[in-house]
Write a protein that holds these residues in place. Sequence first.
Motif, PDB file in Angstrom:
ATOM      1  N   VAL A  38       0.942  -1.155  -0.033  1.00 50.19           N
ATOM      2  CA  VAL A  38       0.050  -0.135  -0.018  1.00 50.19           C
ATOM      3  C   VAL A  38       1.025   1.248  -0.159  1.00 50.19           C
ATOM      4  O   VAL A  38       1.782   1.263   0.788  1.00 50.19           O
ATOM      5  CB  VAL A  38      -1.057   0.227   1.190  1.00 50.19           C
ATOM      6  CG1 VAL A  38      -1.745   1.402   1.217  1.00 50.19           C
ATOM      7  CG2 VAL A  38      -1.957  -1.159   1.370  1.00 50.19           C
ATOM      8  N   LEU A  39       0.721   2.098  -0.852  1.00 52.42           N
ATOM      9  CA  LEU A  39       1.231   3.540  -0.891  1.00 52.42           C
ATOM     10  C   LEU A  39       0.075   4.601  -0.457  1.00 52.42           C
ATOM     11  O   LEU A  39      -0.800   4.741  -1.303  1.00 52.42           O
ATOM     12  CB  LEU A  39       1.798   3.840  -2.325  1.00 52.42           C
ATOM     13  CG  LEU A  39       2.446   5.169  -2.450  1.00 52.42           C
ATOM     14  CD1 LEU A  39       3.805   5.290  -1.337  1.00 52.42           C
ATOM     15  CD2 LEU A  39       3.053   5.289  -3.782  1.00 52.42           C
ATOM     16  N   ALA A  40       0.368   5.082   0.629  1.00 50.34           N
ATOM     17  CA  ALA A  40      -0.718   6.070   1.396  1.00 50.34           C
ATOM     18  C   ALA A  40      -0.938   7.313   0.440  1.00 50.34           C
ATOM     19  O   ALA A  40      -0.016   7.573  -0.325  1.00 50.34           O
ATOM     20  CB  ALA A  40      -0.279   6.228   2.743  1.00 50.34           C
ATOM     21  N   ALA A  41      -1.995   7.753   0.676  1.00 53.85           N
ATOM     22  CA  ALA A  41      -2.165   9.217   0.070  1.00 53.85           C
ATOM     23  C   ALA A  41      -1.329  10.143   0.185  1.00 53.85           C
ATOM     24  O   ALA A  41      -0.371  10.258   0.933  1.00 53.85           O
ATOM     25  CB  ALA A  41      -3.624   9.844   0.856  1.00 53.85           C
ATOM     26  N   ARG A  42      -1.086  10.656  -1.392  1.00 51.85           N
ATOM     27  CA  ARG A  42       0.122  11.567  -1.552  1.00 51.85           C
ATOM     28  C   ARG A  42       1.507  10.994  -1.204  1.00 51.85           C
ATOM     29  O   ARG A  42       2.597  11.848  -1.164  1.00 51.85           O
ATOM     30  CB  ARG A  42      -0.131  12.892  -0.831  1.00 51.85           C
ATOM     31  CG  ARG A  42      -1.328  13.503  -1.100  1.00 51.85           C
ATOM     32  CD  ARG A  42      -1.400  15.042  -0.913  1.00 51.85           C
ATOM     33  NE  ARG A  42      -2.434  15.681  -1.561  1.00 51.85           N
ATOM     34  CZ  ARG A  42      -2.841  16.983  -1.425  1.00 51.85           C
ATOM     35  NH1 ARG A  42      -2.048  17.619  -0.716  1.00 51.85           N
ATOM     36  NH2 ARG A  42      -3.862  17.360  -2.241  1.00 51.85           N
ATOM     37  N   GLY A  43       1.767   9.609  -1.042  1.00 49.86           N
ATOM     38  CA  GLY A  43       3.233   9.013  -0.792  1.00 49.86           C
ATOM     39  C   GLY A  43       3.780   9.212  -2.254  1.00 49.86           C
ATOM     40  O   GLY A  43       3.090   9.186  -3.390  1.00 49.86           O
ATOM     41  N   ALA A  44       5.041   9.123  -2.302  1.00 47.61           N
ATOM     42  CA  ALA A  44       5.976   9.028  -3.412  1.00 47.61           C
ATOM     43  C   ALA A  44       6.822   7.909  -3.172  1.00 47.61           C
ATOM     44  O   ALA A  44       7.592   8.019  -2.626  1.00 47.61           O
ATOM     45  CB  ALA A  44       6.536  10.352  -3.688  1.00 47.61           C
ATOM     46  N   ALA A  45       6.792   6.972  -4.236  1.00 47.64           N
ATOM     47  CA  ALA A  45       7.484   5.811  -4.385  1.00 47.64           C
ATOM     48  C   ALA A  45       8.760   5.836  -5.522  1.00 47.64           C
ATOM     49  O   ALA A  45       8.332   5.909  -6.564  1.00 47.64           O
ATOM     50  CB  ALA A  45       6.801   4.584  -4.454  1.00 47.64           C
ATOM     51  N   PHE A  46       9.838   6.254  -4.942  1.00 49.63           N
ATOM     52  CA  PHE A  46      11.153   6.082  -5.777  1.00 49.63           C
ATOM     53  C   PHE A  46      11.958   4.883  -5.517  1.00 49.63           C
ATOM     54  O   PHE A  46      12.971   4.836  -6.085  1.00 49.63           O
ATOM     55  CB  PHE A  46      11.783   7.594  -5.229  1.00 49.63           C
ATOM     56  CG  PHE A  46      11.124   8.575  -5.578  1.00 49.63           C
ATOM     57  CD1 PHE A  46      10.883   9.331  -6.936  1.00 49.63           C
ATOM     58  CD2 PHE A  46      10.485   9.346  -4.562  1.00 49.63           C
ATOM     59  CE1 PHE A  46      10.121  10.393  -7.141  1.00 49.63           C
ATOM     60  CE2 PHE A  46       9.943  10.595  -4.607  1.00 49.63           C
ATOM     61  CZ  PHE A  46       9.519  10.911  -5.996  1.00 49.63           C
ATOM     62  N   SER A  47      11.650   4.184  -4.944  1.00 53.62           N
ATOM     63  CA  SER A  47      12.520   2.720  -4.654  1.00 53.62           C
ATOM     64  C   SER A  47      11.095   1.634  -4.615  1.00 53.62           C
ATOM     65  O   SER A  47      10.023   2.025  -4.156  1.00 53.62           O
ATOM     66  CB  SER A  47      13.288   2.749  -3.647  1.00 53.62           C
ATOM     67  OG  SER A  47      12.728   3.014  -2.397  1.00 53.62           O
ATOM     68  N   ASP A  48      11.655   0.516  -4.982  1.00 55.12           N
ATOM     69  CA  ASP A  48      10.528  -0.898  -4.806  1.00 55.12           C
ATOM     70  C   ASP A  48       9.911  -0.751  -3.268  1.00 55.12           C
ATOM     71  O   ASP A  48      10.377  -0.609  -2.319  1.00 55.12           O
ATOM     72  CB  ASP A  48      11.318  -2.084  -5.255  1.00 55.12           C
ATOM     73  CG  ASP A  48      11.804  -2.085  -6.631  1.00 55.12           C
ATOM     74  OD1 ASP A  48      11.257  -1.080  -7.402  1.00 55.12           O
ATOM     75  OD2 ASP A  48      12.453  -3.004  -6.810  1.00 55.12           O
TER      76      ASP A  48
END
Length: 192
Positions: free
Chosen positions: A156-166
Motif C-alpha cells: 500500500v502506498l498511502a495518500a500523496r506518498g511518493a515511491a522512488f524505490s521498490d
Amino acid sequence: MTKPLDATHADPFAGAPTFSLANRVERFAFGIVWLLCARWTPPQARRWRNWLLRRFGAKLALSANVYPSARIWLPRNLTMQAFSSLGPGVICYSMAPIKIGRHVVISQRAHLCCGTHAIRDPHFQLRAFPITIGDDAWIAAEAFVGPGITVAEGAVLAARGAAFSDLEEWTVYRGNPAQILKPRARFQRARQ
C-alpha cells in the motif's frame, strides 16, 4: 516498448520532439477518440472504454475498470489484470510498460510515471522505465509511483506518498519519499 528519440540528434531544448512521428500520431489519435467516445461516459460504461483501449493495444482483463477521466499516455503500454481499477483522474504516463496485477486499486489522481531524464547528460536525455504493480496492491489518492518501480503484492502506498524505490510485499508506506509505516495483514482471495 516506446523509445525516446536520441537527444543528441533531436534537441528538446530547441523544440525538437522527444518521440517519433508515428508515436505522436498514435497518441494524438487515441486522445481524440478518448475525448469523443469515452471521456464523457458514465463510470458504469467500463466495457465500452475497455473495448476502445484494446483497439489501441491495451491488454485489459474483461473486469478491469478504467474511469473516463483517467489519462493514459499510450494504451499499448498498459496491461491490467482482473478486477483492477484506474480511478478518476489517474495519470498513467505509460512511456514504458505498466503492468497492473489482479485486484489492484489505483485511486483518484494517482500518478504512475514511467519517464525521467538523465540529469548528468547535457542533452537531458529522456528515459523510460517500466512499472509493475503486484496483485492486491493499493496506490492511494494522489500518490506517485516513479519510473522503474515495482510495487510488490499487497503493498500500500498511502495518500500523496511518493515511491522512488521498490515497495515490499504486504507493507504499508507513506510519505515523500515513501517510508515503511507498518506491515499489512496478509489475506488470500479466492481466485475468480
